[in-house]
Each structure stands twice: as structure tokens, then as C-alpha cells.
Design a protein around this motif. Structure first.
Motif, PDB file in Angstrom:
ATOM      1  N   PRO A   1       0.834  -1.216   0.000  1.00 56.53           N
ATOM      2  CA  PRO A   1       0.000   0.000   0.000  1.00 56.53           C
ATOM      3  C   PRO A   1       0.864   1.260   0.000  1.00 56.53           C
ATOM      4  O   PRO A   1       1.879   1.337   0.687  1.00 56.53           O
ATOM      5  CB  PRO A   1      -0.810  -0.133   1.293  1.00 56.53           C
ATOM      6  CG  PRO A   1      -0.870  -1.599   1.544  1.00 56.53           C
ATOM      7  CD  PRO A   1       0.443  -2.150   1.077  1.00 56.53           C
ATOM      8  N   GLY A   2       0.437   2.224  -0.817  1.00 54.70           N
ATOM      9  CA  GLY A   2       1.188   3.457  -0.940  1.00 54.70           C
ATOM     10  C   GLY A   2       2.146   3.465  -2.115  1.00 54.70           C
ATOM     11  O   GLY A   2       2.681   4.515  -2.483  1.00 54.70           O
ATOM     12  N   SER A   3       2.379   2.302  -2.723  1.00 53.37           N
ATOM     13  CA  SER A   3       3.326   2.209  -3.834  1.00 53.37           C
ATOM     14  C   SER A   3       2.690   2.714  -5.132  1.00 53.37           C
ATOM     15  O   SER A   3       1.478   2.625  -5.323  1.00 53.37           O
ATOM     16  CB  SER A   3       3.775   0.765  -4.029  1.00 53.37           C
ATOM     17  OG  SER A   3       4.359   0.245  -2.860  1.00 53.37           O
ATOM     18  N   PRO A   4       3.520   3.193  -6.072  1.00 55.63           N
ATOM     19  CA  PRO A   4       2.990   3.556  -7.388  1.00 55.63           C
ATOM     20  C   PRO A   4       2.797   2.319  -8.258  1.00 55.63           C
ATOM     21  O   PRO A   4       3.492   1.312  -8.096  1.00 55.63           O
ATOM     22  CB  PRO A   4       4.084   4.461  -7.961  1.00 55.63           C
ATOM     23  CG  PRO A   4       5.339   3.990  -7.309  1.00 55.63           C
ATOM     24  CD  PRO A   4       4.951   3.527  -5.930  1.00 55.63           C
ATOM     25  N   ILE A   5       1.855   2.380  -9.163  1.00 54.11           N
ATOM     26  CA  ILE A   5       1.661   1.349 -10.181  1.00 54.11           C
ATOM     27  C   ILE A   5       1.504   2.065 -11.513  1.00 54.11           C
ATOM     28  O   ILE A   5       0.684   2.978 -11.640  1.00 54.11           O
ATOM     29  CB  ILE A   5       0.439   0.448  -9.878  1.00 54.11           C
ATOM     30  CG1 ILE A   5       0.189  -0.513 -11.048  1.00 54.11           C
ATOM     31  CG2 ILE A   5      -0.810   1.266  -9.588  1.00 54.11           C
ATOM     32  CD1 ILE A   5      -0.921  -1.528 -10.787  1.00 54.11           C
ATOM     33  N   LEU A   6       2.324   1.701 -12.493  1.00 53.08           N
ATOM     34  CA  LEU A   6       2.237   2.319 -13.812  1.00 53.08           C
ATOM     35  C   LEU A   6       1.115   1.655 -14.606  1.00 53.08           C
ATOM     36  O   LEU A   6       0.975   0.433 -14.596  1.00 53.08           O
ATOM     37  CB  LEU A   6       3.566   2.168 -14.557  1.00 53.08           C
ATOM     38  CG  LEU A   6       4.820   2.705 -13.842  1.00 53.08           C
ATOM     39  CD1 LEU A   6       6.026   2.611 -14.769  1.00 53.08           C
ATOM     40  CD2 LEU A   6       4.617   4.128 -13.352  1.00 53.08           C
ATOM     41  N   VAL A   7       0.325   2.480 -15.294  1.00 54.59           N
ATOM     42  CA  VAL A   7      -0.793   1.987 -16.099  1.00 54.59           C
ATOM     43  C   VAL A   7      -0.800   2.720 -17.433  1.00 54.59           C
ATOM     44  O   VAL A   7      -0.319   3.849 -17.540  1.00 54.59           O
ATOM     45  CB  VAL A   7      -2.149   2.189 -15.387  1.00 54.59           C
ATOM     46  CG1 VAL A   7      -2.189   1.445 -14.066  1.00 54.59           C
ATOM     47  CG2 VAL A   7      -2.438   3.670 -15.168  1.00 54.59           C
ATOM     48  N   GLU A   8      -1.342   2.071 -18.444  1.00 57.46           N
ATOM     49  CA  GLU A   8      -1.522   2.736 -19.728  1.00 57.46           C
ATOM     50  C   GLU A   8      -2.540   3.872 -19.566  1.00 57.46           C
ATOM     51  O   GLU A   8      -3.418   3.822 -18.712  1.00 57.46           O
ATOM     52  CB  GLU A   8      -2.024   1.737 -20.767  1.00 57.46           C
ATOM     53  CG  GLU A   8      -1.034   0.632 -21.080  1.00 57.46           C
ATOM     54  CD  GLU A   8      -1.721  -0.640 -21.528  1.00 57.46           C
ATOM     55  OE1 GLU A   8      -1.227  -1.276 -22.474  1.00 57.46           O
ATOM     56  OE2 GLU A   8      -2.740  -1.004 -20.910  1.00 57.46           O
TER      57      GLU A   8
END
Length: 464
Positions: free
Chosen positions: A192-199
Motif C-alpha cells: 500500500p502506498g506504492s505507485p503502479i504504472l498503467v496505460e
């Protein structure tokens, strides 16, 4: 006097005291009551517990005991409306993502033409094959036995063959559909709190699942050939993300297919960043007849790619069977989450999936579905060119269930409301973006309508 009688006497006294207080008033402390009534602390605790069970008081650890909202025995509260306001404090800031625009507008009116949603119309589903598969599965003597945590071996083997490469049954975990698989993968990989890259844009269900897991979606632009590897590398370097979510094949909502040269580049960029790549392969069986590229996981030997797929799109929304393909410690973590979340997926449904995918009728269904989707896509484009020529998509998808249309600035929400007023349900594009949208878009579906005639009528209404 027995202890129970002493406790009851204290409860009676406190009831009388509560009757003269207002909602929210604080009752005397346990120490005061011990001194005033000459009882033990245990008696006070029991009395408060009885009053709380009646709904007369509410105890807040560290603060005291307070008069609860008045309730009647008939409807649960004085005004007929239950008071759940206390939950706001308990839930604190653990908010869930906001509903989509379609949900805010409410269900479509009776008789409306649905050009939204992501499932096949009943006329496109293999209903006879599904019924036959379920009947055969029900006749198995072990149909109601407990299923293995990872899923039935024959079903895992089928998904392994679909993934391709050297993927084996041991690399597969059966899930309750694709959405469950995404939720599990996000929670297993990132804290939790982490970034996730998305299109950008991307599937709204992935954004919801990511935010529900406490992750921060960071958009990475794509073009006609899929996500851009140069901007992806910049995003990894800038954010320190260790997770990328993407849809390489028949991307939702644009329909884009990651080009052959980019498929290797994207995996290499993720591996260089020490990151996982969650490949959502939901549309592998939704092509319109052209060859479908190999899954990214088929050429991945290092465990970078976590592959997610499902049967709900090409078969039925109620066939809640999906799979995750993963290698290494992440698979062990996924299996551990399965044991915590729900132990295993219902065996009768898994058996039915094995029967369905093993029967010749499944391949016939996929061929017929490809023809039907290609025909519907072309029919909708033709109808739009005739009725709403400004709404033609920038590129025609080679698979999937939707067209992605760019609008004039500021007109997407108005178009959705106007369409609904004329009995057509469409999706505004803004909910497909993790941040500010670079323009206004609509997603127009061609698979949820009953037939070509309904598609033409929907376009005619949109032209109004």
C-alpha cells in the motif's frame, strides 16, 4: 444477593439514569459507579455490556460510555432510519474508489439500447455448450469434493497451453474471474502506498482494484502501437515503481495491439527496472479473425510477467473462472493469498470449465464469435458514418468489443446524458484515465446489443 441479581439491579438503575440524558451524553465512569453503588468493577462491565446489547449505550475505548440513539423495537430507531454514522470513525480514511459515471447515472431505462459494458449479449454466448458442460460436470462423482487450492490440474493445463511458451500447469493458479486475479496480483506484488504504472487510458476496473489495494496509479501514454517504451522507462525512473499493468492485446478501451518490436522492449524495460509486468490478456479470444500475437508471458523466462486471463469475456459473465500465470516467489505469495481469501474456487464451476474448453463446440464458438464481432464492428462504423460522422474512431480495432471515439472538447458528459435520454447507454471516456484526460472520448460497444438492427437503431438515436 446473587451476582446476576446485583448486575440486573445496576442495569435497572442505569436505565432510569439514561432516560433523563440526551443522546451522546457521557455516563459515569466505571470507577464512579463502583463507588456509588458499592459493586465490583466486573459487575459494572457486565451491566454496560447488557445495555450495549440492548442498544441503549455505546462504549468507546479510551473515551467512556455514552447514550446511544433512541431505538424502537419495531423499526430499529426512533425515526425509522438506522444510525450508522459511527462507522465513519471506525473506517477512518480507508475509502473505496468513487463509482463510475455510469453507476452515478443509475440503471438504464427499460427498453434502452446498451452500447456500454464489457460482456457479450446472450445471443453471442455459447449457452447450449455451457449448459451441456455444466450437466456433464454435475454427473462427475467427485464434482462436489474440495478442489485443490491452485485449481484442478486439467484446467490449469489448459490455461498453460493457452499462455504458450514453456508455461506449465504448475505455473497456473485458477481464480474467480479476471477481476479477482487482478486484485490478487496487485495486493501480492505491491505494498500500500506504492505507485503502479498503467496505460493511459486503461481499464477502469484495474484502476479501482489498484486504488482499493492502496496503490497510486501513474499514467503512461500509449499510441496506435500500444504503450510507449520511451515514456515507460522515464516513468519507472521517475517514480521508482515496481509494477506495471498493461493490456498488450486488443487494449480496453482503444483496441490497440502492442506492436511486435515493442512487446520485447516493454518487457525489457520492466526487467531493467526490477519490476513486475501484469499482463491482462482478457481479450485473447475476442479477435475479429486476424492472428492474435503470442502472450508476453510465453517469451518470459525470468518471472517478470504475471499473466492474467479469464473466460468471462468470451463465454459468459457468470462463468467466473480465470487464471494467473506466474513463476517464483510471487506465485507462492499468490497461493498463500488464495488460502487466506477463499481457500479454493468452487469445483463444479471448474469442472464445467474443463468440459467446456475440452469440447469441439468451444472452438466452433470461438470461430463464430470472431465472425460476429467483425460483422458488428463494421456495422457500427457504417452506421456512425451515416448518422454521426463526427464520431468515427481514429483506428478500427482488430479485436475486442468497443470503438474508442474522440469528441469535441467538453462534450463527452453531455453526449452520455443526451444518449441516455434517447434510450442509448454509452460510456464517457474520462473514467478510463488515471489522471486528467488529454481530451474527451466515448467508448461505444457493439457486443452487448441484441443484433445488427439494434446497433443501427442505436446509431440513429445517437444521431438525434
Amino acid at each position: 444477593m446473587s451476582e446476576s441479581n446485583i448486575t440486573q439491579a445496576l442495569v435497572t438503575s442505569l436505565r432510569a439514569e439514561i432516560a433523563g440524558l440526551a443522546v451522546g451524553d457521557r455516563l459515569p465512569s466505571a470507577r464512579d459507579l463502583v463507588r456509588r453503588h458499592g459493586v465490583s468493577p466486573v459487575t459494572v462491565t457486565r451491566a454496560f455490556a447488557l445495555l450495549a446489547a440492548e442498544g441503549a449505550v455505546v462504549t468507546r475505548p479510551g473515551s467512556g460510555t455514552f447514550v446511544a440513539a433512541r431505538r424502537s423495537s419495531r423499526d430499529g430507531s426512533a425515526d425509522g432510519v438506522a444510525d450508522t454514522s459511527w462507522q465513519t470513525v471506525v473506517l477512518a480514511d480507508r475509502t473505496m474508489p468513487a463509482p463510475s459515471e455510469g453507476e452515478l447515472l443509475g440503471p438504464p431505462a427499460s427498453g434502452a439500447i446498451t452500447m456500454a459494458g464489457g460482456y457479450l449479449h446472450r445471443s453471442l454466448q455459447p449457452t447450449k455448450a455451457l449448459a451441456a458442460a455444466l450437466a456433464r460436470a454435475a454427473r462427475r462423482p467427485d464434482a462436489w469434493d474440495r478442489a485443490p487450492t491452485a485449481g484442478l490440474a486439467p484446467l490449469r493445463a489448459i490455461f498453460a497451453r493457452q499462455a504458450g511458451g514453456d508455461v506449465g500447469a504448475g505455473d497456473v493458479l485458477i481464480t474467480s474471474g479476471g477481476q479477482s486475479a487482478l486484485s490478487m496480483a496487485f495486493r501480492a506484488i505491491a505494498a500500500p502506498g506504492s505507485p503502479i504504472l498503467v496505460e493511459s487510458p486503461t481499464y477502469p476496473g484495474a484502476l479501482v482494484a489498484a486504488r482499493a489495494a492502496g496503490l497510486r496509479p501513474v499514467p503512461v501514454p500509449l499510441d496506435a502501437d500500444g504503450i510507449r517504451p520511451d515514456l515507460l522507462a522515464d516513468a519507472f525512473a521517475t517514480t521508482g515503481a515496481r509494477l506495471l499493468y498493461c493490456q498488450p492485446t486488443f487494449h480496453n478501451p482503444t483496441g490497440a495491439v502492442l506492436s511486435p518490436e515493442r512487446r520485447r522492449q516493454v518487457v525489457d524495460v520492466a526487467r531493467a527496472a526490477g519490476a513486475f509486468l501484469v499482463e491482462d490478456d482478457f481479450a485473447r479470444h475476442l479477435g475479429h479473425g486476424a492472428p492474435v500475437p503470442r502472450a508476453l508471458v510465453a517469451d518470459d523466462r525470468d518471472g517478470t510477467v504475471v499473466h492474467v486471463t479469464s473466460l468471462t469475456k468470451p463465454a459468459s459473465p457468470s462463468l467466473r473462472i480465470g487464471a494467473v500465470v506466474a513463476r517464483g516467489p510471487v506465485m507462492e505469495r499468490l497461493r498463500a493469498m488464495r488460502r487466506v481469501d477463499d481457500f479454493f474456487i468452487a469445483r463444479p464451476l471448474q469442472e464445467a470449465a474443463v468440459e467446456l474448453l475440452s469440447a469441439p463446440a468451444w472452438e466452433r464458438h470461438l470461430r463464430a464469435l470472431a465472425n460476429a464481432l467483425r460483422e458488428r464492428c463494421a456495422a457500427l462504423v457504417t452506421a456512425l458514418a451515416r448518422e454521426v460522422p463526427g464520431w468515427l474512431p481514429g483506428q478500427l480495432p482488430a479485436g475486442g468489443l468497443h470503438l474508442w471515439v474522440r469528441m469535441s472538447a467538453g462534450h463527452d458528459h453531455a453526449a452520455v446524458e443526451a444518449a441516455r435520454a434517447r434510450g442509448v447507454v454509452i460510456s464517457a471516456g474520462r473514467e478510463y484515465f488515471a489522471a486528467e484526460a488529454p481530451g474527451d472520448y466515448l467508448r461505444l460497444g457493439f457486443a452487448a446489443t441484441a443484433d445488427l438492427g439494434e446497433l443501427a437503431e442505436g446509431a440513429r438515436r445517437l444521431g438525434a
